[in-house]
Motif scaffolding. Structure first.
Motif, short mmCIF file in Angstrom:
data_model
loop_
_atom_site.label_atom_id
_atom_site.label_comp_id
_atom_site.label_asym_id
_atom_site.label_seq_id
_atom_site.Cartn_x
_atom_site.Cartn_y
_atom_site.Cartn_z
N ALA A 284 -13.54 -43.68 -8.03
CA ALA A 284 -14.60 -43.66 -7.01
C ALA A 284 -14.06 -44.06 -5.65
N VAL A 285 -13.19 -45.07 -5.63
CA VAL A 285 -12.60 -45.52 -4.37
C VAL A 285 -11.68 -44.46 -3.80
N VAL A 286 -10.88 -43.82 -4.65
CA VAL A 286 -9.94 -42.80 -4.20
C VAL A 286 -10.68 -41.57 -3.69
N ILE A 287 -11.69 -41.13 -4.44
CA ILE A 287 -12.44 -39.94 -4.03
C ILE A 287 -13.16 -40.18 -2.71
N GLY A 288 -13.83 -41.31 -2.60
CA GLY A 288 -14.59 -41.59 -1.38
C GLY A 288 -13.71 -41.88 -0.18
N GLY A 289 -12.61 -42.58 -0.42
CA GLY A 289 -11.72 -42.94 0.68
C GLY A 289 -11.41 -44.42 0.67
N ALA A 296 -17.04 -45.53 -1.04
CA ALA A 296 -17.30 -46.09 -2.38
C ALA A 296 -18.64 -45.61 -2.91
N LEU A 297 -19.65 -45.55 -2.05
CA LEU A 297 -20.97 -45.07 -2.46
C LEU A 297 -20.91 -43.59 -2.82
N ILE A 298 -20.23 -42.80 -2.00
CA ILE A 298 -20.10 -41.36 -2.29
C ILE A 298 -19.35 -41.13 -3.59
N GLY A 299 -18.26 -41.88 -3.80
CA GLY A 299 -17.51 -41.74 -5.05
C GLY A 299 -18.34 -42.10 -6.27
#
Length: 362
Positions: A284-289, A296-299
């Motif tokens: 989640a952290v990697v996908i979101g940035g 983190a919320l987007i991931g």
């Protein structure tokens, strides 16, 4: 006789900036304004969706809380952790034991607070050891933590329920809050909706606190340690203290998220805190940035909704239920790899780069 002094023109008064500019003049004010707007949106959304959707949004919330803490640790301080699922387990079992002890007599804020404090203490212990480790050694140590902690439930099965876990009673909805929400929305506050409100209000509070800390002097120290340890130490920053503090903050977020997970799933069992959970948080952290709370919320949002969507698409395409279920982690993994290859700074990094490009064109 001295010459008469000429009257100097009175300087024009400095015009006051517009109200909107004053409201968003500091990071703290901007964060509070965003929090108020987010709370309004939360009420509107939760009151207009089904119970199933409310439970899905609860999953998004507790994953985002834990991922937000991991963003502080990995994205801002530069420490790689593969064991945050273990901290969620500590928070979940703490909440389960409290709620079972008094048959849900404990207030939910107190349960969340105690779960956060207990996990923070564990975070201090682990953080002191982790402060001496770097790179793959730190990742390996936290990986061992993620594997070992769920096994404690089997060793202390008399108190922690063993493989079956602990059944968590549904938190009681406070009568005053139920009446207030019925007055505002005209709808009763069910147990599922109450836990969803708790999760999202907690998410807003945690993100506001993390955003303020990240923009403060403490956040700048964390970034300095991440970017150049030698320069940070020459500037007078205590490297060990900065790493331990970041680890404790991150562990506290994971503990609070674990407590919400226990309330939402109504069980705390070792099968819920496997290595997969820790890897999901890191994904989640990697996908979101890295370093972005919004990321983190987007991931968390994507990793919550991609599996059921892919499973339903597989069923519609004629695949069996088993094949559709196995297709979901495959698509999630491929999506994560594509993000790493084509957007190393994550989805929020793409948005940030486009915004900077537009400013440059103007």
């Amino acid at each position: 006789m001295s010459a008469p002094v000429k009257d100097r023109p009175t300087p024009a008064p400095t015009p006051k900036p517009p109200l909107w500019t004053r409201v968003i003049s500091t990071p703290v004010r901007r964060h509070i304004l965003c929090a108020v707007l987010a709370l309004v949106v939360i009420v509107l959304v939760l009151e207009s969706i089904s119970t199933f959707r409310q439970s899905q949004l609860t999953s998004v919330a507790y994953l985002a809380i834990a991922a937000g803490g991991l963003t502080i640790l990995t994205g801002i301080n530069g420490q790689l952790s593969l064991g945050h699922g273990a901290f969620m387990a500590v928070g979940a079992y703490t909440a389960a034991l409290m709620l079972r002890a008094q048959d849900s007599g404990w207030s939910v804020p107190l349960v969340l607070l105690v779960a956060t404090v207990v996990t923070s203490i564990v975070g201090v212990i682990v953080g002191i050891a982790a402060a001496r480790l770097h790179g793959p050694y730190l990742a390996g140590a936290t990986l061992a933590l993620a594997v070992a902690v769920p096994g404690l439930a089997l060793y202390f099965s008399e108190y922690l329920g063993g493989e079956q876990g602990l059944v968590v009673p549904v938190p009681k909805v406070p009568a005053l809050l139920d009446n207030a929400m019925f007055f505002l929305t005209g709808n009763e506050l069910s147990g599922t909706k109450f836990v969803s409100y708790v999760s999202w209000v907690l998410l807003v509070v945690v993100f506001v606190l993390l955003a303020n800390v990240a923009s403060s002097r403490t956040g700048r120290r964390w970034r300095a340690v991440r970017d150049d340890e030698v320069a940070a130490e020459l500037a007078g920053i205590n490297l060990g203290r900065a790493r331990i503090l970041a680890f404790v903050v991150s562990a506290a977020c994971a503990g609070a998220a674990g407590a919400v997970l226990a309330m939402a799933s109504r069980i705390a069992a070792p099968s819920g805190f496997t290595l997969t959970l820790s890897l999901t948080l890191l994904s989640a952290v990697v996908i979101g940035g890295l370093g972005s709370l919004s990321g983190a919320l987007i991931g968390a949002l994507l990793l919550t909704y991609i599996p059921p969507v892919v499973t339903n698409l597989g069923l519609d395409a004629g695949l069996s239920s088993l094949q559709s279920a196995e297709l979901a982690p495959l698509v999630t993994g491929v999506f994560t790899v594509l993000v790493i290859l084509f957007a190393p700074s994550g989805l929020m990094g793409i948005i940030r780069n486009r915004r900077l490009k537009r400013k440059g064109e103007k």
